[in-house]
Design a protein around this motif. Sequence first.
Motif, PDB file in Angstrom:
ATOM      1  N   ASP A 271      22.105 -19.440 -14.630  1.00 23.03           N
ATOM      2  CA  ASP A 271      23.120 -18.544 -14.075  1.00 23.03           C
ATOM      3  C   ASP A 271      24.466 -18.657 -14.785  1.00 23.03           C
ATOM      4  OD1 ASP A 271      21.397 -17.466 -12.268  1.00 23.03           O
ATOM      5  OD2 ASP A 271      22.012 -18.737 -10.586  1.00 23.03           O
ATOM      6  N   ALA A 272      24.658 -19.715 -15.562  1.00 22.58           N
ATOM      7  CA  ALA A 272      25.929 -19.909 -16.263  1.00 22.58           C
ATOM      8  C   ALA A 272      25.745 -19.813 -17.773  1.00 22.58           C
ATOM      9  CB  ALA A 272      26.525 -21.265 -15.892  1.00 22.58           C
ATOM     10  N   SER A 273      24.734 -19.057 -18.201  1.00 19.05           N
ATOM     11  CA  SER A 273      24.418 -18.972 -19.625  1.00 19.05           C
ATOM     12  C   SER A 273      24.289 -17.516 -20.062  1.00 19.05           C
ATOM     13  CB  SER A 273      23.102 -19.693 -19.904  1.00 19.05           C
ATOM     14  OG  SER A 273      22.018 -18.940 -19.381  1.00 19.05           O
ATOM     15  N   SER A 274      24.023 -17.323 -21.346  1.00 19.14           N
ATOM     16  CA  SER A 274      23.794 -15.975 -21.869  1.00 19.14           C
ATOM     17  C   SER A 274      22.523 -15.358 -21.306  1.00 19.14           C
ATOM     18  CB  SER A 274      23.718 -16.013 -23.402  1.00 19.14           C
ATOM     19  OG  SER A 274      24.957 -16.393 -23.958  1.00 19.14           O
ATOM     20  N   PHE A 275      21.659 -16.192 -20.753  1.00 23.54           N
ATOM     21  CA  PHE A 275      20.456 -15.688 -20.092  1.00 23.54           C
ATOM     22  C   PHE A 275      20.842 -14.746 -18.959  1.00 23.54           C
ATOM     23  CE2 PHE A 275      16.683 -16.035 -17.347  1.00 23.54           C
ATOM     24  CZ  PHE A 275      15.670 -15.889 -18.277  1.00 23.54           C
TER      25      PHE A 275
ATOM     26  N   LYS B  81      23.370 -12.868 -18.933  1.00 19.55           N
ATOM     27  CA  LYS B  81      23.922 -11.638 -19.508  1.00 19.55           C
ATOM     28  C   LYS B  81      22.854 -10.762 -20.150  1.00 19.55           C
ATOM     29  CE  LYS B  81      26.940 -13.919 -22.030  1.00 19.55           C
ATOM     30  NZ  LYS B  81      28.069 -14.207 -22.953  1.00 19.55           N
ATOM     31  N   GLY B  82      21.600 -11.189 -20.064  1.00 22.30           N
ATOM     32  CA  GLY B  82      20.531 -10.347 -20.580  1.00 22.30           C
ATOM     33  C   GLY B  82      19.811 -10.886 -21.795  1.00 22.30           C
ATOM     34  N   GLU B  83      20.188 -12.070 -22.268  1.00 20.00           N
ATOM     35  CA  GLU B  83      19.461 -12.658 -23.389  1.00 20.00           C
ATOM     36  C   GLU B  83      18.020 -12.924 -22.974  1.00 20.00           C
ATOM     37  OE1 GLU B  83      21.098 -15.661 -26.495  1.00 20.00           O
ATOM     38  OE2 GLU B  83      20.171 -16.867 -24.922  1.00 20.00           O
ATOM     39  N   SER B  84      17.088 -12.665 -23.858  1.00 13.32           N
ATOM     40  CA  SER B  84      15.675 -12.787 -23.510  1.00 13.32           C
ATOM     41  C   SER B  84      15.259 -14.247 -23.366  1.00 13.32           C
ATOM     42  CB  SER B  84      14.804 -12.123 -24.583  1.00 13.32           C
ATOM     43  OG  SER B  84      14.838 -12.872 -25.789  1.00 13.32           O
ATOM     44  N   LEU B  85      14.164 -14.443 -22.657  1.00 10.87           N
ATOM     45  CA  LEU B  85      13.603 -15.784 -22.497  1.00 10.87           C
ATOM     46  C   LEU B  85      13.283 -16.388 -23.859  1.00 10.87           C
ATOM     47  CD1 LEU B  85      12.327 -18.055 -20.753  1.00 10.87           C
ATOM     48  CD2 LEU B  85      10.208 -16.712 -20.754  1.00 10.87           C
ATOM     49  N   LYS B  86      12.700 -15.585 -24.732  1.00 10.93           N
ATOM     50  CA  LYS B  86      12.317 -16.061 -26.059  1.00 10.93           C
ATOM     51  C   LYS B  86      13.532 -16.496 -26.868  1.00 10.93           C
ATOM     52  CE  LYS B  86       9.678 -14.567 -30.141  1.00 10.93           C
ATOM     53  NZ  LYS B  86       8.876 -13.452 -30.714  1.00 10.93           N
ATOM     54  N   ASP B  87      14.582 -15.671 -26.884  1.00  9.18           N
ATOM     55  CA  ASP B  87      15.772 -16.002 -27.671  1.00  9.18           C
ATOM     56  C   ASP B  87      16.490 -17.224 -27.108  1.00  9.18           C
ATOM     57  OD1 ASP B  87      15.301 -13.954 -29.421  1.00  9.18           O
ATOM     58  OD2 ASP B  87      16.721 -12.558 -28.507  1.00  9.18           O
ATOM     59  N   THR B  88      16.542 -17.325 -25.788  1.00  7.87           N
ATOM     60  CA  THR B  88      17.189 -18.486 -25.178  1.00  7.87           C
ATOM     61  C   THR B  88      16.440 -19.763 -25.538  1.00  7.87           C
ATOM     62  OG1 THR B  88      17.989 -17.150 -23.316  1.00  7.87           O
ATOM     63  CG2 THR B  88      17.914 -19.537 -23.006  1.00  7.87           C
ATOM     64  N   ALA B  89      15.119 -19.720 -25.443  1.00  8.21           N
ATOM     65  CA  ALA B  89      14.313 -20.899 -25.765  1.00  8.21           C
ATOM     66  C   ALA B  89      14.451 -21.273 -27.237  1.00  8.21           C
ATOM     67  CB  ALA B  89      12.855 -20.639 -25.419  1.00  8.21           C
ATOM     68  N   ARG B  90      14.495 -20.273 -28.106  1.00 12.77           N
ATOM     69  CA  ARG B  90      14.648 -20.557 -29.537  1.00 12.77           C
ATOM     70  C   ARG B  90      16.019 -21.160 -29.835  1.00 12.77           C
ATOM     71  NH1 ARG B  90      11.532 -15.604 -32.718  1.00 12.77           N
ATOM     72  NH2 ARG B  90       9.650 -16.816 -33.158  1.00 12.77           N
ATOM     73  N   THR B  91      17.033 -20.731 -29.100  1.00 10.88           N
ATOM     74  CA  THR B  91      18.360 -21.318 -29.265  1.00 10.88           C
ATOM     75  C   THR B  91      18.342 -22.791 -28.882  1.00 10.88           C
ATOM     76  OG1 THR B  91      19.475 -19.210 -28.845  1.00 10.88           O
ATOM     77  CG2 THR B  91      20.767 -21.223 -28.508  1.00 10.88           C
TER      78      THR B  91
ATOM     79  N   PHE C  81      15.471 -24.454 -16.166  1.00 11.56           N
ATOM     80  CA  PHE C  81      15.051 -23.994 -14.845  1.00 11.56           C
ATOM     81  C   PHE C  81      15.710 -22.651 -14.531  1.00 11.56           C
ATOM     82  CE2 PHE C  81      12.897 -27.528 -12.429  1.00 11.56           C
ATOM     83  CZ  PHE C  81      12.565 -28.246 -13.563  1.00 11.56           C
ATOM     84  N   VAL C  82      14.887 -21.612 -14.512  1.00 11.69           N
ATOM     85  CA  VAL C  82      15.371 -20.271 -14.201  1.00 11.69           C
ATOM     86  C   VAL C  82      15.255 -20.002 -12.704  1.00 11.69           C
ATOM     87  CG1 VAL C  82      15.121 -17.811 -14.766  1.00 11.69           C
ATOM     88  CG2 VAL C  82      14.693 -19.538 -16.511  1.00 11.69           C
ATOM     89  N   GLU C  83      14.438 -20.784 -12.017  1.00 13.85           N
ATOM     90  CA  GLU C  83      14.333 -20.724 -10.559  1.00 13.85           C
ATOM     91  C   GLU C  83      15.018 -21.944  -9.951  1.00 13.85           C
ATOM     92  OE1 GLU C  83      10.471 -18.487  -8.824  1.00 13.85           O
ATOM     93  OE2 GLU C  83      10.063 -20.410  -9.747  1.00 13.85           O
ATOM     94  N   PRO C  84      15.496 -21.825  -8.702  1.00 17.82           N
ATOM     95  CA  PRO C  84      16.122 -22.978  -8.040  1.00 17.82           C
ATOM     96  C   PRO C  84      15.136 -24.126  -7.870  1.00 17.82           C
ATOM     97  CG  PRO C  84      16.624 -20.934  -6.864  1.00 17.82           C
ATOM     98  CD  PRO C  84      15.565 -20.601  -7.869  1.00 17.82           C
ATOM     99  N   SER C  85      15.647 -25.338  -7.927  1.00 13.68           N
ATOM    100  CA  SER C  85      14.799 -26.513  -7.749  1.00 13.68           C
ATOM    101  C   SER C  85      15.665 -27.708  -7.385  1.00 13.68           C
ATOM    102  CB  SER C  85      14.024 -26.815  -9.034  1.00 13.68           C
ATOM    103  OG  SER C  85      13.334 -28.042  -8.924  1.00 13.68           O
ATOM    104  N   THR C  86      15.157 -28.538  -6.513  1.00 17.35           N
ATOM    105  CA  THR C  86      15.810 -29.812  -6.208  1.00 17.35           C
ATOM    106  C   THR C  86      14.932 -30.965  -6.660  1.00 17.35           C
ATOM    107  OG1 THR C  86      16.960 -28.881  -4.283  1.00 17.35           O
ATOM    108  CG2 THR C  86      16.774 -31.278  -4.397  1.00 17.35           C
ATOM    109  N   ARG C  87      13.775 -31.117  -6.007  1.00 20.49           N
ATOM    110  CA  ARG C  87      12.920 -32.274  -6.261  1.00 20.49           C
ATOM    111  C   ARG C  87      12.366 -32.295  -7.685  1.00 20.49           C
ATOM    112  NH1 ARG C  87      12.785 -30.884  -1.113  1.00 20.49           N
ATOM    113  NH2 ARG C  87      11.622 -29.003  -1.609  1.00 20.49           N
TER     114      ARG C  87
END
Length: 235
Positions: free
Chosen positions: A80-84, A86-96, A52-58
């Motif tokens: 917010d507490a990840s390498s994402f 710090k600028g890591e791309s969506l693609k690289d984060t998902a592949r990780t 979740f890159v956007e806030p969410s509760t429900r």
Amino acid sequence: MSWHRKHLLDIESLSAEEITTVLDTAREFKAVGERDIKKVPALQGKTIVNFFVEPSTRTRVSFELSAKRLSADIINFAADASSFKKGESLKDTARTLEALNADIIVIRHKAAGAPHFLARFLNAHVVNAGDGAHEHPTQALLDIFTIREKKGAIEGLNVTILGDILYSRVARSNIWALRKLGANVTLCGPSTLVPRVFEQMGCRVTYDLDEALASADIINLLRIQHERQRKTMFP
């Protein structure tokens, strides 16, 4: 029919039969939540990541609870507490995440099309938990499930959706689902938030609240999507 899709990216691409299959399956699993032991082994051994890159509760809590009740291992990814952050791309984060053997990635992102983008190169299953102002398919499926539980059927119902239609991903997904299942959909709100382009989706657009409510069997009231508006949209 059986479910043969690898991903759940939107409602627009689903058939009425596929939507009905999901609703029928959900009815069976609803009973699980009403038992003393709220757990079945349907996803035992599978790992689900809530990305979740956007806030969410429900939505986030619902996915987490559902995963646990289906016996999956669940990881809540904090962008917010990840390498994402710090600028890591969506693609690289998902592949990780996939490299760590995630079987299902549930993504919420501010950019429309982000889940479709990930689905192009990931082997993991991708579930759209809301992408920008585009779609929110799981919320729509829940809304349609609730309507069907209360009314018995969707076909022929008059459904009025009020509020911020322009920026609402929920509205778009609900419109697609309702129209595919045979409901009549009326949209109402300020003209700046309910453009007549929605008539191309088979809806009736009116700016008269009394008219919109007159024959409604179901009323879906939407909040104003302040986080996606760059200027005031009230005339």
